[in-house]
Design a protein around this motif. Structure first.
Motif, mmCIF file in Angstrom:
data_model
loop_
_atom_site.group_PDB
_atom_site.id
_atom_site.type_symbol
_atom_site.label_atom_id
_atom_site.label_comp_id
_atom_site.label_asym_id
_atom_site.label_seq_id
_atom_site.Cartn_x
_atom_site.Cartn_y
_atom_site.Cartn_z
ATOM 1 N N GLY A 42 -7.518 7.943 -8.523
ATOM 2 C CA GLY A 42 -6.092 6.967 -8.907
ATOM 3 C C GLY A 42 -5.073 6.916 -8.057
ATOM 4 O O GLY A 42 -4.063 5.860 -8.346
ATOM 5 N N THR A 43 -4.686 8.011 -7.270
ATOM 6 C CA THR A 43 -3.615 7.847 -6.692
ATOM 7 C C THR A 43 -3.655 7.441 -4.989
ATOM 8 O O THR A 43 -4.756 7.831 -4.583
ATOM 9 C CB THR A 43 -2.962 9.724 -6.520
ATOM 10 O OG1 THR A 43 -4.320 10.329 -6.151
ATOM 11 C CG2 THR A 43 -2.655 9.871 -7.910
ATOM 12 N N TYR A 44 -2.588 6.909 -4.857
ATOM 13 C CA TYR A 44 -2.372 6.159 -3.572
ATOM 14 C C TYR A 44 -3.069 7.160 -2.157
ATOM 15 O O TYR A 44 -3.959 6.707 -1.393
ATOM 16 C CB TYR A 44 -0.984 5.647 -3.144
ATOM 17 C CG TYR A 44 -0.956 4.996 -1.963
ATOM 18 C CD1 TYR A 44 -1.225 3.596 -1.771
ATOM 19 C CD2 TYR A 44 -0.854 5.511 -0.687
ATOM 20 C CE1 TYR A 44 -1.081 2.879 -0.739
ATOM 21 C CE2 TYR A 44 -0.546 4.895 0.630
ATOM 22 C CZ TYR A 44 -0.759 3.661 0.603
ATOM 23 O OH TYR A 44 -0.744 2.920 1.823
ATOM 24 N N HIS A 45 -2.284 8.134 -2.001
ATOM 25 C CA HIS A 45 -2.535 9.000 -1.013
ATOM 26 C C HIS A 45 -3.791 9.428 -0.782
ATOM 27 O O HIS A 45 -4.555 9.515 0.199
ATOM 28 C CB HIS A 45 -1.479 10.053 -0.643
ATOM 29 C CG HIS A 45 -0.144 9.720 -0.575
ATOM 30 N ND1 HIS A 45 0.528 9.038 0.609
ATOM 31 C CD2 HIS A 45 1.105 9.674 -1.294
ATOM 32 C CE1 HIS A 45 1.602 8.604 0.533
ATOM 33 N NE2 HIS A 45 1.907 8.885 -0.897
ATOM 34 N N SER A 318 -4.816 1.111 -9.097
ATOM 35 C CA SER A 318 -4.009 2.280 -9.609
ATOM 36 C C SER A 318 -3.248 2.590 -8.565
ATOM 37 O O SER A 318 -2.018 3.050 -8.588
ATOM 38 C CB SER A 318 -4.990 3.426 -10.179
ATOM 39 O OG SER A 318 -4.481 4.475 -10.512
ATOM 40 N N GLY A 319 -3.896 2.838 -7.342
ATOM 41 C CA GLY A 319 -3.318 3.371 -6.181
ATOM 42 C C GLY A 319 -1.842 2.505 -5.880
ATOM 43 O O GLY A 319 -0.929 2.921 -5.247
ATOM 44 N N ASN A 320 -2.251 1.121 -5.937
ATOM 45 C CA ASN A 320 -1.016 0.198 -5.676
ATOM 46 C C ASN A 320 0.144 0.295 -6.531
ATOM 47 O O ASN A 320 1.324 -0.150 -6.315
ATOM 48 C CB ASN A 320 -1.603 -1.288 -5.790
ATOM 49 C CG ASN A 320 -2.443 -1.647 -4.598
ATOM 50 O OD1 ASN A 320 -2.253 -1.051 -3.489
ATOM 51 N ND2 ASN A 320 -3.247 -2.544 -4.690
ATOM 52 N N ARG A 321 -0.156 0.924 -7.573
ATOM 53 C CA ARG A 321 1.140 1.272 -8.629
ATOM 54 C C ARG A 321 1.439 2.540 -8.618
ATOM 55 O O ARG A 321 2.282 3.033 -9.627
ATOM 56 C CB ARG A 321 0.660 0.776 -10.025
ATOM 57 C CG ARG A 321 0.332 -0.687 -10.288
ATOM 58 C CD ARG A 321 1.645 -1.843 -10.363
ATOM 59 N NE ARG A 321 1.094 -3.057 -10.755
ATOM 60 C CZ ARG A 321 1.186 -3.781 -11.615
ATOM 61 N NH1 ARG A 321 1.802 -3.050 -12.871
ATOM 62 N NH2 ARG A 321 0.645 -4.921 -12.091
ATOM 63 N N ASP A 322 1.118 3.437 -7.559
ATOM 64 C CA ASP A 322 1.523 4.749 -7.516
ATOM 65 C C ASP A 322 3.015 4.800 -7.263
ATOM 66 O O ASP A 322 3.488 4.576 -6.068
ATOM 67 C CB ASP A 322 0.621 5.317 -6.486
ATOM 68 C CG ASP A 322 0.749 7.005 -6.857
ATOM 69 O OD1 ASP A 322 1.829 7.555 -7.192
ATOM 70 O OD2 ASP A 322 -0.267 7.643 -6.241
ATOM 71 N N ARG A 325 4.357 6.492 -4.044
ATOM 72 C CA ARG A 325 4.006 5.635 -2.879
ATOM 73 C C ARG A 325 5.090 4.620 -2.862
ATOM 74 O O ARG A 325 5.615 4.235 -1.724
ATOM 75 C CB ARG A 325 2.776 5.338 -2.573
ATOM 76 C CG ARG A 325 2.623 4.460 -1.323
ATOM 77 C CD ARG A 325 2.938 4.621 -0.217
ATOM 78 N NE ARG A 325 3.017 3.939 0.939
ATOM 79 C CZ ARG A 325 3.832 3.048 1.428
ATOM 80 N NH1 ARG A 325 4.759 2.928 0.689
ATOM 81 N NH2 ARG A 325 3.511 2.404 2.488
ATOM 82 N N PHE A 326 5.306 3.837 -3.856
ATOM 83 C CA PHE A 326 6.035 2.692 -3.973
ATOM 84 C C PHE A 326 6.932 2.761 -5.098
ATOM 85 O O PHE A 326 6.995 3.100 -6.273
ATOM 86 C CB PHE A 326 5.035 1.438 -4.659
ATOM 87 C CG PHE A 326 3.800 1.125 -3.493
ATOM 88 C CD1 PHE A 326 4.173 0.252 -2.151
ATOM 89 C CD2 PHE A 326 2.669 1.372 -3.933
ATOM 90 C CE1 PHE A 326 3.068 0.045 -1.577
ATOM 91 C CE2 PHE A 326 1.673 1.271 -3.240
ATOM 92 C CZ PHE A 326 1.629 0.418 -1.961
ATOM 93 N N SER A 327 8.501 2.330 -4.588
ATOM 94 C CA SER A 327 9.447 2.268 -5.490
ATOM 95 C C SER A 327 9.327 1.014 -6.469
ATOM 96 O O SER A 327 8.989 0.080 -6.086
ATOM 97 C CB SER A 327 10.748 2.246 -4.691
ATOM 98 O OG SER A 327 10.656 0.983 -3.849
ATOM 99 N N ASN A 339 5.252 -2.403 2.002
ATOM 100 C CA ASN A 339 4.094 -2.614 1.372
ATOM 101 C C ASN A 339 2.773 -2.330 1.889
ATOM 102 O O ASN A 339 1.939 -3.586 2.133
ATOM 103 C CB ASN A 339 4.269 -4.084 0.877
ATOM 104 C CG ASN A 339 3.637 -4.475 -0.273
ATOM 105 O OD1 ASN A 339 3.025 -3.688 -0.983
ATOM 106 N ND2 ASN A 339 3.946 -5.557 -0.768
ATOM 107 N N GLN A 340 2.457 -1.253 2.230
ATOM 108 C CA GLN A 340 1.120 -0.983 2.774
ATOM 109 C C GLN A 340 0.215 -0.614 1.877
ATOM 110 O O GLN A 340 -0.314 0.427 1.559
ATOM 111 C CB GLN A 340 1.183 0.108 3.848
ATOM 112 C CG GLN A 340 -0.098 0.475 4.872
ATOM 113 C CD GLN A 340 -0.050 1.548 5.809
ATOM 114 O OE1 GLN A 340 1.131 2.086 5.916
ATOM 115 N NE2 GLN A 340 -1.008 1.825 6.421
#
Length: 403
Positions: A42-45, A318-322, A325-327, A339-340
């Motif tokens: 569930g993590t972006y990277h 889930s990755g999109n809310r990590d 990666r994202f402030s 916003n990648q």
């Protein structure tokens, strides 16, 4: 609660309206092995790396315990294959869909999409309450993709029934017997494929300006789609081009109604709409997860070894809310620039129809904001569709101030 029950809890319909606390729990656990032997990421990277890793297969036949619950009567489409076959089939389909061979196919649909949107909005006239799903978001993309493929207008309604059954067959809800649902989905996929295959064959030697005609009449350097490949590719385009766009438009309208300041900003600054659609793809993505990935070798993910052949589930939403990666990842910012997101996946299997979905959603939301004076949600949260993979409201009732 135990991390090995996360997938069961995420897919439980009770959490469909708001799965994001469970995604936060997943990120805290890193890679979570489930009690059925599958692994959640569930993590972006880590998700992004796995989407670009050639050791990760999209072909479910590589699983240690293959899925034998459904008797497939058609071969998988290219999204369920690995390179080099995936590359060959996707390349042949792209010749008819986009650059470099048909660069104007999508942009050339702008006026047609606008006309369809205007016709749907005209149907709101005189109604105090509308269902954004049934009266707008559902008919729009199926009409668009049918026009692209060259389906006669009078045959368009049958695709909704087929599409509903096919998507229901994808539902991975634990604890439910999937056999009947998957059987119905397989039969619907077969019926749709036979229809589209027969329609394509009638165009062979008699081309018109549509994609089915191009599939059977345009042979490029890589050859040509076989009749069976034409059928499976056409079904993929229709299902993927329809279902994700329905959810993107509906989730988008719901999000804007929940954020009236963003709604008003987009009304006053319509040039922000492309950025806003990208933020919607991050914030409320129409595809929440990729549940069918398989390592071809033991793979280490965040310090955990995922064994070869184990089901690997990539939780895109889930990755999109990590926050790594994202402030302010839980903040909806229609002007967000860095916003990648993973809303359309990434890597060789990134969404084939993303340019069309973006265009449809930009036109659709712009028109809704322009024509609905003071829209108000009737119910929040609304009723959601059953699928935890293709997540979106089943109905979105709003009361409006005018058209």
């Amino acid at each position: 609660m135990a991390a090995d029950t996360l997938f069961q809890r995420i897919t439980d319909y009770a959490h469909r309206a708001d799965p994001y606390p469970l995604y936060a729990e997943l990120r805290e656990n890193g890679v979570a092995r489930q009690d059925d032997g599958s692994y959640l990421v569930g993590t972006y990277h880590e998700i992004a790396a796995l989407l670009h890793d050639p050791r990760i297969s999209s072909d479910r036949r590589h699983r240690t315990a293959p899925d034998e619950t459904a008797e497939e009567q058609l071969p998988p489409s290219f999204i369920g294959l690995d390179d080099p076959e995936h590359h060959r089939l996707r390349g042949l389909a792209m010749r008819s869909f986009g650059p470099p061979h048909t660069p104007d196919r999508i942009d050339g649909m702008h006026e047609e999409i606008t006309r369809i949107v205007q016709d749907l909005i005209a149907g709101f006239q005189g109604k105090e309450r509308i269902d954004v799903v049934d009266e707008f978001a559902y008919p729009l993309p199926v009409t668009v993709i049918c026009r692209l493929l060259g389906v006669p207008t009078e045959d368009e309604p049958r695709f909704r029934l087929w599409s509903d059954a096919i998507v229901a067959g994808f539902d991975p809800t634990p604890g439910e017997d999937p056999v009947e649902r998957q059987r119905a989905g397989t039969e619907a996929r077969k019926a749709m494929a036979l229809y589209l295959g027969e329609l394509a064959e009638r165009r062979r030697g008699h081309p018109s300006d549509d994609m089915l005609s191009a599939f059977v009449n345009d042979a490029g350097p890589g050859g040509q789609l076989t009749p069976l490949e034409t059928m499976t590719t056409a079904v993929l385009l229709l299902i993927a081009g329809h279902e994700t766009t329905v959810n993107l438009i509906t989730n988008g309208m719901l999000t804007l109604l929940r954020h009236p300041e963003a709604l008003e900003r987009l009304r006053s600054e319509p040039a922000l709409m492309p950025l806003a659609v990208e933020e919607l793809l991050r914030f409320e993505p129409p595809v929440q997860m990729l549940p069918q990935r398989t390592p071809l070798a033991d793979v280490e993910v965040a310090g955990i070894t995922v064994p070869r052949g184990s089901p690997l589930i990539l939780m895109l939403a889930s990755g999109n809310r990590d926050p790594r990666r994202f402030s302010d990842p839980d903040l909806f910012d229609p002007a967000r620039e860095d916003n990648q997101h993973l809303g359309f996946g990434s890597g060789v299997h990134s969404c084939f129809g993303a340019p069309l979905a973006r265009l449809e959603t930009q036109i659709a939301l712009h028109a809704l904001l322009r024509h609905l004076d003071t829209p108000r949600l009737v119910e929040d949260p609304p009723e959601y569709r059953r699928s935890p993979v293709l997540r979106g409201p089943r109905h979105l009732f709003i009361e409006r101030g005018g058209v």
